[in-house]
Design an enzyme around this catalytic site. Structure first.
Site, PDB file in Angstrom:
ATOM      1  N   TYR A 198     123.975  87.321  32.243  1.00 13.01           N
ATOM      2  CA  TYR A 198     122.388  87.311  32.177  1.00 13.01           C
ATOM      3  C   TYR A 198     122.199  88.764  31.496  1.00 13.01           C
ATOM      4  O   TYR A 198     121.216  88.880  30.787  1.00 13.01           O
ATOM      5  CB  TYR A 198     121.942  87.106  33.632  1.00 13.01           C
ATOM      6  CG  TYR A 198     120.391  87.140  33.647  1.00 13.01           C
ATOM      7  CD1 TYR A 198     119.684  86.190  33.218  1.00 13.01           C
ATOM      8  CD2 TYR A 198     119.729  88.278  34.047  1.00 13.01           C
ATOM      9  CE1 TYR A 198     118.278  86.132  33.404  1.00 13.01           C
ATOM     10  CE2 TYR A 198     118.377  88.359  34.227  1.00 13.01           C
ATOM     11  CZ  TYR A 198     117.611  87.093  33.919  1.00 13.01           C
ATOM     12  OH  TYR A 198     116.277  87.326  33.939  1.00 13.01           O
TER      13      TYR A 198
ATOM     14  N   SER B 139     114.039  91.340  30.831  1.00 11.49           N
ATOM     15  CA  SER B 139     114.085  91.385  32.373  1.00 11.49           C
ATOM     16  C   SER B 139     114.415  92.944  32.219  1.00 11.49           C
ATOM     17  O   SER B 139     114.783  93.651  31.370  1.00 11.49           O
ATOM     18  CB  SER B 139     115.256  90.717  32.903  1.00 11.49           C
ATOM     19  OG  SER B 139     115.739  91.068  34.013  1.00 11.49           O
TER      20      SER B 139
HETATM   21  C1  BGC Z   1     116.095  88.034  37.435  1.00  7.81           C
HETATM   22  C2  BGC Z   1     115.947  87.755  38.919  1.00  7.81           C
HETATM   23  C3  BGC Z   1     115.866  89.289  39.620  1.00  7.81           C
HETATM   24  C4  BGC Z   1     115.124  90.086  38.934  1.00  7.81           C
HETATM   25  C5  BGC Z   1     115.257  91.660  39.208  1.00  7.81           C
HETATM   26  C6  BGC Z   1     115.364  88.907  36.794  1.00  7.81           C
HETATM   27  O1  BGC Z   1     115.473  89.126  35.352  1.00  7.81           O
HETATM   28  O2  BGC Z   1     115.785  86.715  36.759  1.00  7.81           O
HETATM   29  O3  BGC Z   1     116.784  87.010  39.481  1.00  7.81           O
HETATM   30  O4  BGC Z   1     115.200  89.061  41.033  1.00  7.81           O
HETATM   31  O5  BGC Z   1     115.375  90.210  37.436  1.00  7.81           O
HETATM   32  O6  BGC Z   1     116.532  91.888  39.729  1.00  7.81           O
END
Ligand code: BGC
Length: 268
Positions: free
Chosen positions: A166, A153
């Protein structure tokens, strides 16, 4: 006919019943790969992806597994062996969010995300590497012994208030990927990651599914549009294919520029 850069290859895609994982499974099949379509709780959705692949004359099998459990992880790779005779590509995509302000984040919220997004990725990658080693190189199938692709991400780089679990998991995935690449590339195991930005999927629906939310989100995306799952799937096909054979230990940001600190665009 479209080019089929993954012809003859076998892939395990985790979290393939929806969102980015689903799009990757479909694109891989279209590119010629046989796909183990992993779902966690939504068996029906996993079956639907498999059916879609079969209906385009691809090869696929659905397998339910919680990637944070070692025994379930074995099931995924055993299915690849049983149905397709082995595995060439792992896409470690399964993930979840359990957002909470830092002081309210429970140990359960923390563990859920670390277990799935980081430990699950580790377990799958470790098992994939074991299988690649056992199988040996088959140059007619792929130039690499095997490929691991983590779906990370932008939050492996961008800190994220209210989502410490996260961001910590994705930051972990970054160094997991790089350490693994450093350790295993000598034996031709090619390890990389894709870092998606804001992509329209169920995980972040509240961030884009009303015009007001979408307007707010677009302020964070210099390229001026919210991402589609196909944006990620196309990069995944390329990274997993021999066209990317010299790409090792890299994170490809597919984020419309989200990771470029857009708030500094006017000089800060
Ligand atoms: C998340 C999303 C988020 C995106 C940008 C991703 O890794 O799961 O919820 O919109 O990152 O912030």
């Amino acid at each position: 006919m479209k080019p089929r850069p993954l012809e003859g290859q076998r892939a395990v895609v985790t979290g393939a019943s929806s969102g980015i994982g689903r799009a990757i499974a479909l694109a891989f099949a279209e590119a010629g790969a046989a796909v183990v379509v992993n779902h966690h709780s939504d068996a029906e959705a996993g079956e639907a992806v498999t059916k879609d692949i079969l209906s385009m004359e691809g090869r696929a099998v659905s397998v339910g597994a919680d990637v944070s459990r070692p025994r379930d992880v074995l099931k995924l790779f055993d299915a690849a062996d049983a149905h397709f005779g082995g595995v060439d590509i792992l896409v470690a995509n399964a993930g979840a969010q359990a957002d909470a302000p830092f002081l309210e984040m429970t140990l359960e919220d923390w563990r859920k995300v670390i277990d799935l997004d980081l430990t699950g990725a580790f377990l799958c990658a470790q098992e994939a590497a074991r299988r690649f080693r056992r199988q040996g190189l088959e140059p007619n199938r792929s130039a690499a012994l095997g490929k691991v692709l983590f779906v990370s991400s932008v939050h492996q780089r961008i800190p994220w208030a209210g989502r410490a679990n996260y961001a910590a998991a994705k930051g972990g995935v970054k160094l997991l990927m790089e350490s693994m690449a450093q350790e295993l590339s000598g034996e031709k195991i090619r390890v990389n990651a894709i870092a998606p930005g804001a992509i329209k999927t169920p995980i972040n629906a509240e961030a884009w599914d009303t015009p007001a939310a979408a307007r707010k989100l677009l302020k964070l995306i210099p390229y001026g549009r919210i991402g589609e799952v196909e944006d990620i799937a196309a990069s995944a096909v390329w990274l997993a294919s021999d066209q990317a054979d010299y790409v090792v230990g890299t994170t490809l940001f597919v984020d419309g520029g989200m990771s470029l600190y857009p708030s500094f665009a006017d000089g800060g």
